[in-house]
Design a protein around this motif. Structure first.
Motif, PDB file in Angstrom:
ATOM      1  N   LYS A  12      39.075  71.122  35.049  1.00  0.00           N
ATOM      2  CA  LYS A  12      39.835  71.876  36.046  1.00  0.00           C
ATOM      3  C   LYS A  12      40.584  70.941  36.976  1.00  0.00           C
ATOM      4  CE  LYS A  12      40.619  75.782  38.421  1.00  0.00           C
ATOM      5  NZ  LYS A  12      41.350  76.955  37.883  1.00  0.00           N
ATOM      6  N   ALA A  13      39.983  69.803  37.313  1.00  0.00           N
ATOM      7  CA  ALA A  13      40.639  68.845  38.210  1.00  0.00           C
ATOM      8  C   ALA A  13      41.924  68.299  37.605  1.00  0.00           C
ATOM      9  CB  ALA A  13      39.682  67.700  38.530  1.00  0.00           C
ATOM     10  N   ASP A  14      41.961  68.201  36.278  1.00  0.00           N
ATOM     11  CA  ASP A  14      43.145  67.678  35.594  1.00  0.00           C
ATOM     12  C   ASP A  14      44.199  68.756  35.360  1.00  0.00           C
ATOM     13  OD1 ASP A  14      41.928  65.179  35.448  1.00  0.00           O
ATOM     14  OD2 ASP A  14      41.015  65.606  33.500  1.00  0.00           O
ATOM     15  N   VAL A  15      43.743  70.008  35.199  1.00  0.00           N
ATOM     16  CA  VAL A  15      44.653  71.123  34.913  1.00  0.00           C
ATOM     17  C   VAL A  15      44.314  72.268  35.870  1.00  0.00           C
ATOM     18  CG1 VAL A  15      45.625  72.611  33.119  1.00  0.00           C
ATOM     19  CG2 VAL A  15      44.577  70.425  32.490  1.00  0.00           C
ATOM     20  N   PRO A  16      44.837  72.242  37.092  1.00  0.00           N
ATOM     21  CA  PRO A  16      44.485  73.251  38.092  1.00  0.00           C
ATOM     22  C   PRO A  16      44.760  74.694  37.647  1.00  0.00           C
ATOM     23  CG  PRO A  16      45.605  71.411  39.132  1.00  0.00           C
ATOM     24  CD  PRO A  16      45.718  71.198  37.651  1.00  0.00           C
ATOM     25  N   ALA A  17      45.764  74.902  36.785  1.00  0.00           N
ATOM     26  CA  ALA A  17      46.101  76.260  36.350  1.00  0.00           C
ATOM     27  C   ALA A  17      45.141  76.800  35.300  1.00  0.00           C
ATOM     28  CB  ALA A  17      47.527  76.285  35.797  1.00  0.00           C
ATOM     29  N   LEU A  18      44.253  75.948  34.783  1.00  0.00           N
ATOM     30  CA  LEU A  18      43.342  76.371  33.716  1.00  0.00           C
ATOM     31  C   LEU A  18      42.266  77.295  34.268  1.00  0.00           C
ATOM     32  CD1 LEU A  18      42.736  75.652  30.651  1.00  0.00           C
ATOM     33  CD2 LEU A  18      40.939  74.169  31.568  1.00  0.00           C
ATOM     34  N   PRO A  19      42.082  78.489  33.687  1.00  0.00           N
ATOM     35  CA  PRO A  19      40.979  79.353  34.120  1.00  0.00           C
ATOM     36  C   PRO A  19      39.659  78.819  33.589  1.00  0.00           C
ATOM     37  CG  PRO A  19      42.166  80.377  32.303  1.00  0.00           C
ATOM     38  CD  PRO A  19      42.908  79.123  32.648  1.00  0.00           C
ATOM     39  N   VAL A  20      38.669  78.694  34.464  1.00  0.00           N
ATOM     40  CA  VAL A  20      37.393  78.109  34.052  1.00  0.00           C
ATOM     41  C   VAL A  20      36.220  79.020  34.382  1.00  0.00           C
ATOM     42  CG1 VAL A  20      35.790  76.207  34.435  1.00  0.00           C
ATOM     43  CG2 VAL A  20      38.220  75.728  34.149  1.00  0.00           C
ATOM     44  N   GLY A  21      36.055  79.422  35.631  1.00  0.00           N
ATOM     45  CA  GLY A  21      34.939  80.271  36.015  1.00  0.00           C
ATOM     46  C   GLY A  21      35.010  81.645  35.367  1.00  0.00           C
ATOM     47  N   SER A  22      33.903  82.375  35.397  1.00  0.00           N
ATOM     48  CA  SER A  22      33.821  83.679  34.732  1.00  0.00           C
ATOM     49  C   SER A  22      34.931  84.627  35.163  1.00  0.00           C
ATOM     50  CB  SER A  22      32.457  84.319  35.015  1.00  0.00           C
ATOM     51  OG  SER A  22      31.417  83.523  34.522  1.00  0.00           O
ATOM     52  N   GLU A  23      35.130  84.772  36.470  1.00  0.00           N
ATOM     53  CA  GLU A  23      36.136  85.710  36.954  1.00  0.00           C
ATOM     54  C   GLU A  23      37.546  85.229  36.659  1.00  0.00           C
ATOM     55  OE1 GLU A  23      35.634  88.759  37.922  1.00  0.00           O
ATOM     56  OE2 GLU A  23      33.509  88.379  37.519  1.00  0.00           O
ATOM     57  N   GLU A  24      37.767  83.916  36.727  1.00  0.00           N
ATOM     58  CA  GLU A  24      39.089  83.380  36.378  1.00  0.00           C
ATOM     59  C   GLU A  24      39.415  83.660  34.917  1.00  0.00           C
ATOM     60  OE1 GLU A  24      39.417  79.253  37.212  1.00  0.00           O
ATOM     61  OE2 GLU A  24      39.749  79.533  39.361  1.00  0.00           O
ATOM     62  N   VAL A  25      38.454  83.427  34.045  1.00  0.00           N
ATOM     63  CA  VAL A  25      38.674  83.653  32.618  1.00  0.00           C
ATOM     64  C   VAL A  25      38.879  85.144  32.341  1.00  0.00           C
ATOM     65  CG1 VAL A  25      37.640  83.508  30.328  1.00  0.00           C
ATOM     66  CG2 VAL A  25      37.438  81.580  31.899  1.00  0.00           C
ATOM     67  N   ALA A  26      38.097  85.995  32.989  1.00  0.00           N
ATOM     68  CA  ALA A  26      38.239  87.438  32.787  1.00  0.00           C
ATOM     69  C   ALA A  26      39.594  87.938  33.273  1.00  0.00           C
ATOM     70  CB  ALA A  26      37.114  88.174  33.506  1.00  0.00           C
ATOM     71  N   THR A  27      40.045  87.421  34.406  1.00  0.00           N
ATOM     72  CA  THR A  27      41.360  87.803  34.929  1.00  0.00           C
ATOM     73  C   THR A  27      42.461  87.364  33.973  1.00  0.00           C
ATOM     74  OG1 THR A  27      40.595  87.669  37.219  1.00  0.00           O
ATOM     75  CG2 THR A  27      42.972  87.503  36.849  1.00  0.00           C
ATOM     76  N   ALA A  28      42.331  86.142  33.438  1.00  0.00           N
ATOM     77  CA  ALA A  28      43.316  85.648  32.468  1.00  0.00           C
ATOM     78  C   ALA A  28      43.303  86.506  31.206  1.00  0.00           C
ATOM     79  CB  ALA A  28      43.022  84.191  32.130  1.00  0.00           C
ATOM     80  N   ALA A  29      42.116  86.858  30.728  1.00  0.00           N
ATOM     81  CA  ALA A  29      42.004  87.682  29.519  1.00  0.00           C
ATOM     82  C   ALA A  29      42.643  89.046  29.733  1.00  0.00           C
ATOM     83  CB  ALA A  29      40.538  87.830  29.132  1.00  0.00           C
ATOM     84  N   ALA A  30      42.432  89.633  30.917  1.00  0.00           N
ATOM     85  CA  ALA A  30      43.019  90.941  31.203  1.00  0.00           C
ATOM     86  C   ALA A  30      44.544  90.864  31.213  1.00  0.00           C
ATOM     87  CB  ALA A  30      42.498  91.463  32.541  1.00  0.00           C
ATOM     88  N   SER A  31      45.082  89.793  31.779  1.00  0.00           N
ATOM     89  CA  SER A  31      46.542  89.618  31.786  1.00  0.00           C
ATOM     90  C   SER A  31      47.078  89.481  30.368  1.00  0.00           C
ATOM     91  CB  SER A  31      46.913  88.378  32.611  1.00  0.00           C
ATOM     92  OG  SER A  31      46.547  88.538  33.965  1.00  0.00           O
ATOM     93  N   CYS A  32      46.331  88.777  29.523  1.00  0.00           N
ATOM     94  CA  CYS A  32      46.755  88.594  28.131  1.00  0.00           C
ATOM     95  C   CYS A  32      46.670  89.901  27.350  1.00  0.00           C
ATOM     96  CB  CYS A  32      45.894  87.516  27.471  1.00  0.00           C
ATOM     97  SG  CYS A  32      46.171  85.864  28.141  1.00  0.00           S
ATOM     98  N   ALA A  33      45.656  90.694  27.632  1.00  0.00           N
ATOM     99  CA  ALA A  33      45.517  91.986  26.949  1.00  0.00           C
ATOM    100  C   ALA A  33      46.720  92.879  27.252  1.00  0.00           C
ATOM    101  CB  ALA A  33      44.225  92.668  27.385  1.00  0.00           C
ATOM    102  N   ARG A  34      47.235  92.808  28.462  1.00  0.00           N
ATOM    103  CA  ARG A  34      48.363  93.660  28.846  1.00  0.00           C
ATOM    104  C   ARG A  34      49.641  93.301  28.102  1.00  0.00           C
ATOM    105  NH1 ARG A  34      45.729  93.477  33.979  1.00  0.00           N
ATOM    106  NH2 ARG A  34      46.872  91.609  34.627  1.00  0.00           N
ATOM    107  N   VAL A  35      49.758  92.066  27.609  1.00  0.00           N
ATOM    108  CA  VAL A  35      51.001  91.664  26.938  1.00  0.00           C
ATOM    109  C   VAL A  35      50.837  91.475  25.434  1.00  0.00           C
ATOM    110  CG1 VAL A  35      52.070  90.668  28.980  1.00  0.00           C
ATOM    111  CG2 VAL A  35      50.580  89.243  27.577  1.00  0.00           C
ATOM    112  N   GLY A  36      49.690  91.893  24.878  1.00  0.00           N
ATOM    113  CA  GLY A  36      49.608  91.920  23.412  1.00  0.00           C
ATOM    114  C   GLY A  36      48.404  91.293  22.758  1.00  0.00           C
ATOM    115  N   ALA A  37      47.530  90.599  23.497  1.00  0.00           N
ATOM    116  CA  ALA A  37      46.354  89.988  22.874  1.00  0.00           C
ATOM    117  C   ALA A  37      45.323  91.057  22.520  1.00  0.00           C
ATOM    118  CB  ALA A  37      45.724  88.959  23.811  1.00  0.00           C
ATOM    119  N   SER A  38      44.606  90.836  21.428  1.00  0.00           N
ATOM    120  CA  SER A  38      43.531  91.751  21.023  1.00  0.00           C
ATOM    121  C   SER A  38      42.194  91.033  20.865  1.00  0.00           C
ATOM    122  CB  SER A  38      43.892  92.468  19.714  1.00  0.00           C
ATOM    123  OG  SER A  38      44.271  91.545  18.719  1.00  0.00           O
TER     124      SER A  38
END
Length: 244
Positions: A12-38
């Motif tokens: 995370k220190a090298d890539v600040p935009a990378l989702p790492v924690g549980s809620e960060e990853v879940a938020t990222a996954a939800a955003s991806c689901a809205r644009v086409g990920a399954s």
């Protein structure tokens, strides 16, 4: 089928935009689901708990959750009980590990997919497939450097697809600068695609990725141009032989 690998081994220190924690990853996954990920691919990390991440994603989305079962930051039992619907096993994993994984997955109703990183591993995949009774799916990893995966060019992609056992479905992941060529080549071969910040941190040469949704949106847009509409989550569950 668009899979997103939201977070990999980067710090995370090298890539600040990378989702790492549980809620960060879940938020990222939800955003991806809205644009086409399954499907969302997760790789165990030393600084997070896989069950916690899976639970957070389940609370926010209905995505199929697939977890890599070879990183040893978590025990196999923990991964089997993490809530994931699919576990991915490297084709070259030790036979004892494969046997334990299969037995544990079978007793829990979890699907097992196969990860292939070298052309020579496709013969092993053929032998493994002979022992499968349900749908069989492989994740083919292509890279630009030695050890990162199969060489990420169209010649190698075509060779890999040609050597796949007949009834095997496949998803292609292109690492780093091979991400776009592998996306285009995979659509041309009727395969499925994986994108995400675990695989590449550049949207274009010299242009950092904003977030995972940016990569999924590009894959969905290119797929629509190719007249291959992204599959729904319920459709993907049918392809993988999953219930629910």
């Amino acid at each position: 089928m668009i899979t997103v690998a939201v977070t990999g081994a980067h710090a995370k220190a090298d890539v600040p935009a990378l989702p790492v924690g549980s809620e960060e990853v879940a938020t990222a996954a939800a955003s991806c689901a809205r644009v086409g990920a399954s499907v969302v691919d997760l790789e165990p990390r030393h600084d997070t708990s896989v069950p916690d991440v899976v639970a957070a994603i389940r609370n926010r989305t209905d995505l199929v959750v697939r977890v890599s079962a070879y990183a040893r930051s978590e025990t196999l039992a923990t991964l089997l009980d993490s809530g994931a619907e699919v576990l991915t096993c490297p084709v070259d994993a030790p036979e004892e590990f494969v046997s334990d994984l299969r037995a544990g997955a079978r007793s829990r109703g979890i699907a097992v997919h196969h990860e292939v990183r070298e052309l020579d591993q496709l013969e092993t995949l053929r032998l493994r497939c002979a022992e499968e009774t349900g749908p069989v799916h492989a994740v083919l990893v292509f890279g630009s450097s030695a050890g990162a995966g199969m060489r990420g060019d169209l010649e190698t992609l075509s060779a890999a697809v040609a050597r796949l056992p007949e009834r095997v479905g496949y998803t292609v992941a292109g690492l780093d600068e091979t991400a776009v060529p592998m996306l285009l080549g995979t659509l041309a071969t009727d395969g499925h695609v994986r994108v995400g910040m675990a695989d590449t941190l550049e949207y274009a040469p010299g242009v950092p990725v904003r977030d995972n949704a940016q990569l999924v949106a590009r894959a969905a847009g290119v797929a629509k141009i190719a007249q291959r509409l992204p599959l729904s989550v319920s459709h993907v569950r049918g392809v993988f032989g999953l219930s629910g």
